[in-house]
Motif scaffolding. Sequence first.
Motif, mmCIF file in Angstrom:
data_model
loop_
_atom_site.group_PDB
_atom_site.id
_atom_site.type_symbol
_atom_site.label_atom_id
_atom_site.label_comp_id
_atom_site.label_asym_id
_atom_site.label_seq_id
_atom_site.Cartn_x
_atom_site.Cartn_y
_atom_site.Cartn_z
ATOM 1 N N ASN A 16 -18.955 -51.547 -14.935
ATOM 2 C CA ASN A 16 -17.972 -50.767 -15.680
ATOM 3 C C ASN A 16 -18.622 -49.513 -16.245
ATOM 4 O O ASN A 16 -19.778 -49.532 -16.679
ATOM 5 C CB ASN A 16 -17.381 -51.582 -16.840
ATOM 6 N N VAL A 17 -17.856 -48.429 -16.233
ATOM 7 C CA VAL A 17 -18.256 -47.185 -16.882
ATOM 8 C C VAL A 17 -17.140 -46.790 -17.839
ATOM 9 O O VAL A 17 -15.988 -46.619 -17.423
ATOM 10 C CB VAL A 17 -18.495 -46.052 -15.870
ATOM 11 N N SER A 18 -17.476 -46.648 -19.118
ATOM 12 C CA SER A 18 -16.500 -46.273 -20.138
ATOM 13 C C SER A 18 -16.968 -45.018 -20.857
ATOM 14 O O SER A 18 -18.075 -44.979 -21.391
ATOM 15 C CB SER A 18 -16.304 -47.411 -21.148
ATOM 16 N N ASP A 23 -2.738 -47.601 -19.054
ATOM 17 C CA ASP A 23 -3.493 -48.569 -18.247
ATOM 18 C C ASP A 23 -4.002 -49.749 -19.056
ATOM 19 O O ASP A 23 -4.945 -50.421 -18.644
ATOM 20 C CB ASP A 23 -4.669 -47.877 -17.547
ATOM 21 N N MET A 24 -3.385 -50.050 -20.195
ATOM 22 C CA MET A 24 -3.860 -51.178 -21.007
ATOM 23 C C MET A 24 -3.760 -52.495 -20.247
ATOM 24 O O MET A 24 -4.672 -53.322 -20.282
ATOM 25 C CB MET A 24 -3.087 -51.260 -22.323
ATOM 26 N N PHE A 25 -2.639 -52.679 -19.541
ATOM 27 C CA PHE A 25 -2.464 -53.897 -18.747
ATOM 28 C C PHE A 25 -3.526 -53.975 -17.646
ATOM 29 O O PHE A 25 -4.138 -55.028 -17.429
ATOM 30 C CB PHE A 25 -1.062 -53.906 -18.139
ATOM 31 N N VAL A 26 -3.775 -52.855 -16.980
ATOM 32 C CA VAL A 26 -4.753 -52.829 -15.888
ATOM 33 C C VAL A 26 -6.165 -53.098 -16.406
ATOM 34 O O VAL A 26 -6.962 -53.765 -15.747
ATOM 35 C CB VAL A 26 -4.682 -51.477 -15.151
ATOM 36 N N ARG A 27 -6.481 -52.567 -17.584
ATOM 37 C CA ARG A 27 -7.806 -52.833 -18.160
ATOM 38 C C ARG A 27 -7.921 -54.310 -18.563
ATOM 39 O O ARG A 27 -8.996 -54.891 -18.483
ATOM 40 C CB ARG A 27 -8.056 -51.928 -19.366
ATOM 41 N N GLY A 28 -6.809 -54.905 -18.996
ATOM 42 C CA GLY A 28 -6.831 -56.340 -19.256
ATOM 43 C C GLY A 28 -7.089 -57.135 -17.990
ATOM 44 O O GLY A 28 -7.853 -58.111 -17.988
ATOM 45 N N GLU A 29 -6.465 -56.696 -16.880
ATOM 46 C CA GLU A 29 -6.739 -57.341 -15.593
ATOM 47 C C GLU A 29 -8.206 -57.185 -15.218
ATOM 48 O O GLU A 29 -8.831 -58.139 -14.722
ATOM 49 C CB GLU A 29 -5.869 -56.716 -14.501
ATOM 50 N N GLU A 30 -8.762 -55.984 -15.434
ATOM 51 C CA GLU A 30 -10.185 -55.769 -15.139
ATOM 52 C C GLU A 30 -11.058 -56.714 -15.956
ATOM 53 O O GLU A 30 -12.040 -57.272 -15.451
ATOM 54 C CB GLU A 30 -10.564 -54.321 -15.429
ATOM 55 N N ALA A 31 -10.679 -56.907 -17.223
ATOM 56 C CA ALA A 31 -11.434 -57.841 -18.066
ATOM 57 C C ALA A 31 -11.355 -59.260 -17.521
ATOM 58 O O ALA A 31 -12.340 -60.017 -17.579
ATOM 59 C CB ALA A 31 -10.899 -57.783 -19.499
ATOM 60 N N GLY A 32 -10.199 -59.630 -16.974
ATOM 61 C CA GLY A 32 -10.065 -60.959 -16.379
ATOM 62 C C GLY A 32 -10.958 -61.135 -15.163
ATOM 63 O O GLY A 32 -11.607 -62.175 -14.989
ATOM 64 N N ARG A 33 -11.000 -60.107 -14.306
ATOM 65 C CA ARG A 33 -11.875 -60.190 -13.129
ATOM 66 C C ARG A 33 -13.343 -60.269 -13.547
ATOM 67 O O ARG A 33 -14.124 -61.036 -12.972
ATOM 68 C CB ARG A 33 -11.637 -58.986 -12.218
ATOM 69 N N THR A 57 -11.720 -55.317 -24.556
ATOM 70 C CA THR A 57 -11.208 -54.008 -24.162
ATOM 71 C C THR A 57 -11.100 -53.118 -25.400
ATOM 72 O O THR A 57 -10.900 -53.600 -26.518
ATOM 73 C CB THR A 57 -9.837 -54.124 -23.482
ATOM 74 N N LEU A 58 -11.227 -51.801 -25.155
ATOM 75 C CA LEU A 58 -11.189 -50.811 -26.225
ATOM 76 C C LEU A 58 -10.270 -49.657 -25.835
ATOM 77 O O LEU A 58 -10.162 -49.302 -24.667
ATOM 78 C CB LEU A 58 -12.586 -50.233 -26.489
ATOM 79 N N LEU A 102 -19.566 -57.302 -22.373
ATOM 80 C CA LEU A 102 -18.919 -56.202 -21.661
ATOM 81 C C LEU A 102 -17.837 -55.590 -22.527
ATOM 82 O O LEU A 102 -16.973 -56.300 -23.052
ATOM 83 C CB LEU A 102 -18.303 -56.722 -20.359
ATOM 84 N N LEU A 103 -17.878 -54.262 -22.680
ATOM 85 C CA LEU A 103 -16.814 -53.493 -23.311
ATOM 86 C C LEU A 103 -16.149 -52.635 -22.240
ATOM 87 O O LEU A 103 -16.833 -51.944 -21.483
ATOM 88 C CB LEU A 103 -17.360 -52.607 -24.430
ATOM 89 N N ILE A 104 -14.817 -52.667 -22.184
ATOM 90 C CA ILE A 104 -14.049 -51.949 -21.170
ATOM 91 C C ILE A 104 -13.077 -51.024 -21.880
ATOM 92 O O ILE A 104 -12.147 -51.480 -22.557
ATOM 93 C CB ILE A 104 -13.267 -52.926 -20.271
ATOM 94 N N ALA A 105 -13.250 -49.706 -21.743
ATOM 95 C CA ALA A 105 -12.354 -48.742 -22.380
ATOM 96 C C ALA A 105 -11.255 -48.314 -21.424
ATOM 97 O O ALA A 105 -11.426 -48.323 -20.199
ATOM 98 C CB ALA A 105 -13.141 -47.517 -22.851
ATOM 99 N N TYR A 106 -10.117 -47.910 -21.994
ATOM 100 C CA TYR A 106 -9.054 -47.348 -21.184
ATOM 101 C C TYR A 106 -9.576 -46.139 -20.416
ATOM 102 O O TYR A 106 -10.499 -45.452 -20.853
ATOM 103 C CB TYR A 106 -7.878 -46.874 -22.048
ATOM 104 N N LEU A 107 -8.937 -45.858 -19.300
ATOM 105 C CA LEU A 107 -9.280 -44.698 -18.489
ATOM 106 C C LEU A 107 -8.240 -43.593 -18.595
ATOM 107 O O LEU A 107 -8.488 -42.470 -18.138
ATOM 108 C CB LEU A 107 -9.432 -45.097 -17.020
ATOM 109 N N THR A 108 -7.087 -43.893 -19.159
ATOM 110 C CA THR A 108 -5.995 -42.914 -19.161
ATOM 111 C C THR A 108 -5.616 -42.496 -20.580
ATOM 112 O O THR A 108 -5.562 -43.317 -21.495
ATOM 113 C CB THR A 108 -4.742 -43.468 -18.464
ATOM 114 N N ASN A 109 -5.347 -41.222 -20.726
ATOM 115 C CA ASN A 109 -4.851 -40.664 -21.968
ATOM 116 C C ASN A 109 -3.830 -39.587 -21.584
ATOM 117 O O ASN A 109 -4.235 -38.533 -21.085
ATOM 118 C CB ASN A 109 -5.990 -40.044 -22.784
#
Length: 513
Positions: A234-236, A173-183, A145-146, A162-169
């Motif tokens: 994923n789209v980052s 959503d760091m926890f949610v992006r970690g969950e996405e990485a788990g899935r 995650t990034l 796979l690189l997964i960037a946060y969606l919120t600024n």
Amino acid sequence: MTANPRIALLGFMLESNGFSAPAEEAEFRQKLFLEGDALLEDARAETSRDPGGIKGFVAEMDRAGPWRPVPLAITSAGASGPVEQGFFDRYLVALAEKLRAALPLDGVYIEAHGAATATVEPDPEGTLYAMVREVVGLDVPVVSTLDLHANVSRAMVERTDLLIAYLTNPHVDMFVRGEEAGRAMRELLGGVRTSKAFVRLPILPASVTLLSDRGPYGAAIARGQELCTGPILNVSVLGNFSLGDCAKNGMSVIVTSRGDQAAAEAVARELAGMLWARREEFIATLTPVEEAARRLKEACDNPALPPLLFADVADNPGGGARGNTTAILRAFLEAGIDRTAFAIHFDPELALEAHSKGQGARFRAVLNRSETTPGSDRLEAEAEVMALSDGNIVGRRGIIGNRRQALGLTAWLRLEGRIDVVFVSIRHQCADTATMEHLGLDPRALRGIVVKSRGHFRAGFDDLFADEQILEVDGPGLVTPMLSRVPFRNLPRPIFPLDEAVEWTVPVDVSVG
């Protein structure tokens, strides 16, 4: 699907300001350094020190079925200067040793920021990912995650699945992006192989134009999520960290698909085109200090007007600034402003002096007595010690919501009997009202608040201040969004808006092997 997979957990998080002093080992250990079982215990604790990626990844992996976590190490200095090369080298060697000792592994999850540089190495994340790939081989899934302010190199994309960037600024959503990485890790363990597209644009956006709920950046993120269907995994869309002053600077788009290269490339090209078409909107407009003082004086004199929050965006420690410039404080004192608080000001010497004198003491406070950074000017004022603390807090909302944070010795001083300032001993941005409230300072009783933060304060103060009550102030500091003033040395050129008539078209070939 791999049964009961062994997954290594590790992290390195730093946003490097190219104009700040190097981040040394002591700063990393002061802010976040966890190894082995302590890392996993933190991830599973109700309140944790981890920014959220590993915590979310562990939670999702626990939920989805049996697995064997292999916690190695994570460290973070938040935002600072380039990492001191010797420390980075030692940390990398230690990680490699832990990784080899953990073999065989079925997968690796890496929590990273993505905008690091080192005092020698220009691409620490690319080097970290390369080390991991060399140790585990090409067939073991590597997911990371990034932060959405990452400065992304092609090597970073090539060396991970796979690189997964946060969606919120602000980042909530760091926890949610970690969950996405788990899935995603479960999918990769089930045999999915990824195809990737990557575009870096010659746009250097002002940091204050990168809120995710508005403007061209918000539109690109929203469109990316609309397109994240079917084969698209994923789209980052990454805004970049403009003050990184490195060859990786520039907005970027990473699209990862489940084996459909053409689909990934089409999405990447569409989003890059959207961003380029609206590039003029990435230039900052700020409120002059004098205008900020005038507006607040009106609010202090007229109780019918709403209170105001001022963001000292150029002195944001969350971007590597010192967190102690005094231009706005001096202007407010000279304007006769009262019922206003500044949160938080980094001054370990003054905080220690206040603790030595004790609550209720009155003395002549000298701010920034040992500082040499331009803008971190000395200021003297009569002070009263209102409250003291050890600075250990748990965030209320936003980026540090339910997270433990250490501010070091902390003191609330009232300057000239009118303006309250919270002084801390560990450099952090003010992203949450807990930095004030734990001392007994009530933000709801104030007419004005000044935060040294670029944007994360919005998620920590959003229940107190609407958008129309927030002003971004044009003060001095190491992370000014007025980029034409910055003495860049290492940017890829030409780049918008620093260079005139930048010509660019979306590349035909955006594939990543």
